[in-house]
Design a protein around this motif. Structure first.
Motif, PDB file in Angstrom:
ATOM      1  N   LEU A  33       0.991  -1.232   0.078  1.00  9.39           N
ATOM      2  CA  LEU A  33       0.129   0.123  -0.284  1.00  9.39           C
ATOM      3  C   LEU A  33       0.799   1.234   0.129  1.00  9.39           C
ATOM      4  O   LEU A  33       0.271   2.258  -0.464  1.00  9.39           O
ATOM      5  N   LEU A  34       2.014   1.209   0.480  1.00  7.90           N
ATOM      6  CA  LEU A  34       3.036   2.256   0.714  1.00  7.90           C
ATOM      7  C   LEU A  34       3.304   2.812  -0.832  1.00  7.90           C
ATOM      8  O   LEU A  34       3.316   4.156  -0.933  1.00  7.90           O
ATOM      9  N   LEU A  40       1.225   9.013  -4.957  1.00 10.42           N
ATOM     10  CA  LEU A  40       0.040  10.218  -4.759  1.00 10.42           C
ATOM     11  C   LEU A  40       0.451  11.227  -4.152  1.00 10.42           C
ATOM     12  O   LEU A  40       0.207  12.523  -4.685  1.00 10.42           O
ATOM     13  N   LEU A  41       1.109  11.078  -3.030  1.00  8.85           N
ATOM     14  CA  LEU A  41       1.445  12.423  -2.395  1.00  8.85           C
ATOM     15  C   LEU A  41       2.473  13.123  -2.947  1.00  8.85           C
ATOM     16  O   LEU A  41       2.590  14.466  -3.064  1.00  8.85           O
ATOM     17  N   LEU A  42       3.615  12.198  -3.372  1.00  5.92           N
ATOM     18  CA  LEU A  42       4.610  12.945  -4.407  1.00  5.92           C
ATOM     19  C   LEU A  42       4.168  13.666  -5.381  1.00  5.92           C
ATOM     20  O   LEU A  42       4.705  14.770  -5.819  1.00  5.92           O
ATOM     21  N   PHE A  43       3.290  13.056  -6.656  1.00  3.83           N
ATOM     22  CA  PHE A  43       2.921  13.889  -7.356  1.00  3.83           C
ATOM     23  C   PHE A  43       2.153  14.825  -7.411  1.00  3.83           C
ATOM     24  O   PHE A  43       2.023  15.882  -8.177  1.00  3.83           O
ATOM     25  N   VAL A  44       1.102  14.848  -6.087  1.00  2.87           N
ATOM     26  CA  VAL A  44       0.222  15.941  -5.895  1.00  2.87           C
ATOM     27  C   VAL A  44       1.043  17.029  -5.274  1.00  2.87           C
ATOM     28  O   VAL A  44       0.916  18.252  -5.677  1.00  2.87           O
ATOM     29  N   ALA A 130      -9.783   7.071   0.567  1.00  2.61           N
ATOM     30  CA  ALA A 130      -9.664   8.026   1.679  1.00  2.61           C
ATOM     31  C   ALA A 130      -8.563   9.150   1.656  1.00  2.61           C
ATOM     32  O   ALA A 130      -8.825  10.068   1.818  1.00  2.61           O
ATOM     33  N   VAL A 131      -7.319   8.510   1.522  1.00  2.21           N
ATOM     34  CA  VAL A 131      -6.209   9.359   1.480  1.00  2.21           C
ATOM     35  C   VAL A 131      -6.536  10.435   0.474  1.00  2.21           C
ATOM     36  O   VAL A 131      -6.002  11.723   0.406  1.00  2.21           O
ATOM     37  N   ALA A 132      -7.180  10.116  -0.923  1.00  2.00           N
ATOM     38  CA  ALA A 132      -7.069  10.717  -1.921  1.00  2.00           C
ATOM     39  C   ALA A 132      -8.384  12.084  -1.670  1.00  2.00           C
ATOM     40  O   ALA A 132      -8.042  13.131  -1.891  1.00  2.00           O
TER      41      ALA A 132
END
Length: 261
Positions: A33-34, A40-44, A130-132
């Motif tokens: 999952l990591l 997601l966090l990196l590209f956003v 949920a993170v998104a």
């Protein structure tokens, strides 16, 4: 008991066994999952503004809407690697050979692995989703029917990739080899339309992104979640899912029923 009742009973037993293993050893699922969460966090947050301008957006929120469907599909590709590792471990430790000698429905062993993996994929997608949502993803234009279709697509895609992963696990000599052979399920989304549109890629590279299962599935999910046009991608995604599921099923059944060396 009828053959169907026996198959259902034994499949439920095998499913419970695999879910118990997943609960007792959650590190594999968490590690898988990591990757999508970190991407997601990196590209956003690092590349969001630049990537948004590249796809014709006005701010980071436009790129969040674009990238989330691809990350959700990547989550499925990463999670099913756990099924390949689990099957290879069972093969290597001899438990499947033991199951072959017991009075249980033969197909229940694989069915338990497949259903357990699909359920883990659904839970993983929910967690990544949920993170998104927490970082700003919104799906305001999708109808209830489109949400239902999106969930069905994710489940069907998870089922197809799980059968392929089970075949990889049965064909691998050990868990490490199974994990390595399943790496394309994580790499293919990286060269799909998950992060940038396929028509912006170099001409020599574009066919690699277009003619693979992840791109039509991602484009279909993107259209469903954002309420945009899907075009021919919907039929292509379903065809890929059905084709991979059938291929994975017959491959897995052939490997499982073959005489051990």
């Amino acid at each position: 008991m009828s053959a169907l009742s026996l198959a259902v009973r034994d499949s439920k037993t095998m499913l419970r066994r695999n879910l118990l293993h997943a609960r007792r050893y959650p590190s594999l699922t968490l590690n898988l999952l990591l990757t999508p969460v970190m991407l997601l966090l990196l590209f956003v947050y690092i590349f969001g503004d630049v990537m948004s301008a590249g796809i014709g957006g006005t701010d980071r929120s436009d790129y969040i809407a674009y990238i989330v469907p691809g990350i959700l599909m990547m989550t499925i590709g990463g999670t099913v690697i756990g099924a390949a590792v689990s099957v290879a471990t069972d093969m290597n430790e001899g438990i499947i050979a033991r199951f072959r000698t017991m009075a249980i429905h033969r197909g229940s062993v694989l069915i338990g692995h497949v259903i357990g993996s699909v359920l883990q994929c659904v839970m993983s997608v929910v967690l990544v989703g949920a993170v998104a949502v927490a970082i700003g993803f919104r799906s305001t234009d999708a109808t209830a029917l489109e949400w239902l279709a999106a969930f069905g697509l994710l489940a069907l895609f998870a089922l197809a990739l799980t059968w392929i992963a089970v075949g990889m696990g049965l064909a691998s000599p050990n868990a490490e080899a199974a994990a390595n052979s399943a790496q394309p399920l994580i790499l293919l989304p990286l060269i799909s339309s998950a992060f940038i549109p396929a028509d912006t890629m170099p001409g020599w590279f574009r066919p690699i992104a277009e003619y693979q299962p992840f791109t039509p599935a991602i484009e279909t999910l993107r259209g469903l979640l954002l309420g945009t046009e899907i075009g021919h991608n919907g039929w292509l995604a379903i065809a890929w899912c059905l084709g991979l599921a059938v291929l994975g099923y017959f491959w897995s059944a052939a490997k499982f029923n073959s005489d051990p060396k």
